[in-house]
Design a protein around this motif. Structure first.
Motif, PDB file in Angstrom:
ATOM      1  N   UNK A   1       0.871  -1.177   0.000  1.00  0.00           N
ATOM      2  CA  UNK A   1       0.000   0.000   0.000  1.00  0.00           C
ATOM      3  C   UNK A   1       0.914   1.235   0.000  1.00  0.00           C
ATOM      4  N   UNK A   2       1.382   1.648  -1.171  1.00  0.00           N
ATOM      5  CA  UNK A   2       2.392   2.714  -1.229  1.00  0.00           C
ATOM      6  C   UNK A   2       1.918   4.058  -0.696  1.00  0.00           C
ATOM      7  N   UNK A   3       0.639   4.341  -0.745  1.00  0.00           N
ATOM      8  CA  UNK A   3       0.136   5.622  -0.237  1.00  0.00           C
ATOM      9  C   UNK A   3       0.330   5.747   1.274  1.00  0.00           C
ATOM     10  N   UNK A   4       0.479   4.618   1.951  1.00  0.00           N
ATOM     11  CA  UNK A   4       0.657   4.655   3.405  1.00  0.00           C
ATOM     12  C   UNK A   4       1.964   5.346   3.793  1.00  0.00           C
ATOM     13  N   UNK A   5       2.929   5.375   2.906  1.00  0.00           N
ATOM     14  CA  UNK A   5       4.210   6.011   3.196  1.00  0.00           C
ATOM     15  C   UNK A   5       4.200   7.513   2.924  1.00  0.00           C
ATOM     16  N   UNK A   6       3.119   8.018   2.369  1.00  0.00           N
ATOM     17  CA  UNK A   6       3.067   9.434   1.991  1.00  0.00           C
ATOM     18  C   UNK A   6       3.300  10.366   3.184  1.00  0.00           C
ATOM     19  N   UNK A   7       2.592  10.147   4.302  1.00  0.00           N
ATOM     20  CA  UNK A   7       2.756  11.014   5.469  1.00  0.00           C
ATOM     21  C   UNK A   7       4.183  10.961   6.002  1.00  0.00           C
ATOM     22  N   UNK A   8       4.746   9.760   6.049  1.00  0.00           N
ATOM     23  CA  UNK A   8       6.125   9.621   6.532  1.00  0.00           C
ATOM     24  C   UNK A   8       7.092  10.319   5.583  1.00  0.00           C
ATOM     25  N   UNK A   9       6.851  10.197   4.304  1.00  0.00           N
ATOM     26  CA  UNK A   9       7.713  10.827   3.310  1.00  0.00           C
ATOM     27  C   UNK A   9       7.644  12.351   3.413  1.00  0.00           C
ATOM     28  N   UNK A  10       6.447  12.886   3.572  1.00  0.00           N
ATOM     29  CA  UNK A  10       6.271  14.337   3.712  1.00  0.00           C
ATOM     30  C   UNK A  10       6.985  14.820   4.968  1.00  0.00           C
ATOM     31  N   UNK A  11       6.856  14.067   6.050  1.00  0.00           N
ATOM     32  CA  UNK A  11       7.513  14.448   7.297  1.00  0.00           C
ATOM     33  C   UNK A  11       9.030  14.451   7.122  1.00  0.00           C
ATOM     34  N   UNK A  12       9.584  13.438   6.472  1.00  0.00           N
ATOM     35  CA  UNK A  12      11.034  13.350   6.285  1.00  0.00           C
ATOM     36  C   UNK A  12      11.540  14.420   5.325  1.00  0.00           C
ATOM     37  N   UNK A  13      10.752  14.772   4.327  1.00  0.00           N
ATOM     38  CA  UNK A  13      11.180  15.790   3.370  1.00  0.00           C
ATOM     39  C   UNK A  13      11.368  17.145   4.033  1.00  0.00           C
ATOM     40  N   UNK A  14      10.706  17.356   5.147  1.00  0.00           N
ATOM     41  CA  UNK A  14      10.878  18.599   5.889  1.00  0.00           C
ATOM     42  C   UNK A  14      12.319  18.799   6.336  1.00  0.00           C
ATOM     43  N   UNK A  15      13.038  17.710   6.499  1.00  0.00           N
ATOM     44  CA  UNK A  15      14.433  17.804   6.906  1.00  0.00           C
ATOM     45  C   UNK A  15      15.356  18.003   5.719  1.00  0.00           C
ATOM     46  N   UNK A  16      14.841  17.854   4.523  1.00  0.00           N
ATOM     47  CA  UNK A  16      15.654  18.013   3.330  1.00  0.00           C
ATOM     48  C   UNK A  16      15.712  19.445   2.830  1.00  0.00           C
ATOM     49  N   UNK A  17      15.103  20.373   3.566  1.00  0.00           N
ATOM     50  CA  UNK A  17      15.075  21.755   3.105  1.00  0.00           C
ATOM     51  C   UNK A  17      16.414  22.451   3.246  1.00  0.00           C
ATOM     52  N   UNK A  18      17.313  21.850   3.988  1.00  0.00           N
ATOM     53  CA  UNK A  18      18.626  22.443   4.165  1.00  0.00           C
ATOM     54  C   UNK A  18      19.602  21.789   3.203  1.00  0.00           C
ATOM     55  N   UNK A  19      20.401  22.611   2.525  1.00  0.00           N
ATOM     56  CA  UNK A  19      21.370  22.053   1.589  1.00  0.00           C
ATOM     57  C   UNK A  19      22.473  21.352   2.356  1.00  0.00           C
ATOM     58  N   UNK A  20      22.952  20.269   1.768  1.00  0.00           N
ATOM     59  CA  UNK A  20      24.061  19.551   2.381  1.00  0.00           C
ATOM     60  C   UNK A  20      25.312  20.419   2.322  1.00  0.00           C
ATOM     61  N   UNK A  21      26.102  20.311   3.347  1.00  0.00           N
ATOM     62  CA  UNK A  21      27.339  21.093   3.398  1.00  0.00           C
ATOM     63  C   UNK A  21      28.383  20.397   2.538  1.00  0.00           C
ATOM     64  N   UNK A  22      29.021  21.170   1.674  1.00  0.00           N
ATOM     65  CA  UNK A  22      30.130  20.649   0.873  1.00  0.00           C
ATOM     66  C   UNK A  22      31.379  20.747   1.749  1.00  0.00           C
TER      67      UNK A  22
END
Length: 113
Positions: free
Chosen positions: A72-93
């Motif tokens: 049921x791939x839609x079940x991961x949507x909330x978790x994915x949205x929550x985790x993407x919130x942490x991706x808003x910062x660029x990785x440090x080179x």
């Protein structure tokens, strides 16, 4: 974190359950086929499947005498949205940062007259 997210992350915390989800990416599978690659009893696999079902990550249905599992791939949507919130910062080179520090911390040469 929402209770649903807690349940999803708890289900994903086990490597066997993650492997089962990866197998179900391909197609629906009978419970016996899901159990085949694992060195554990059918009862142990059934417990893993129950946890995945309670988390909403898979569904199970009986077709004739065989119980089938479906991702049921839609079940991961909330978790994915929550985790993407942490991706808003660029990785440090780190290489560029190290070069910057070397330049900034390099001893300054006295000015020549």
């Amino acid at each position: 974190m929402q209770p649903a997210l807690d349940t999803i992350f708890a289900a994903l915390s086990d490597p066997t359950r993650r492997a089962i989800l990866a197998m179900l990416l391909e197609d629906d599978m009978a419970v016996t086929d899901v159990a085949e690659p694992f060195a554990m009893s059918l009862a142990a696999i059934s417990k893993h499947l129950t946890i995945l079902t309670r988390a909403g990550l898979i569904s199970q249905e009986k077709r004739g005498r065989v119980k089938w599992c479906r991702l049921e791939p839609d079940a991961l949507r909330d978790a994915s949205v929550w985790m993407q919130g942490f991706g808003q910062y660029e990785a440090i080179n780190l290489d560029a940062f190290e070069r910057f520090l070397e330049q900034e911390l390099r001893p300054t040469e006295p000015d020549e007259p």
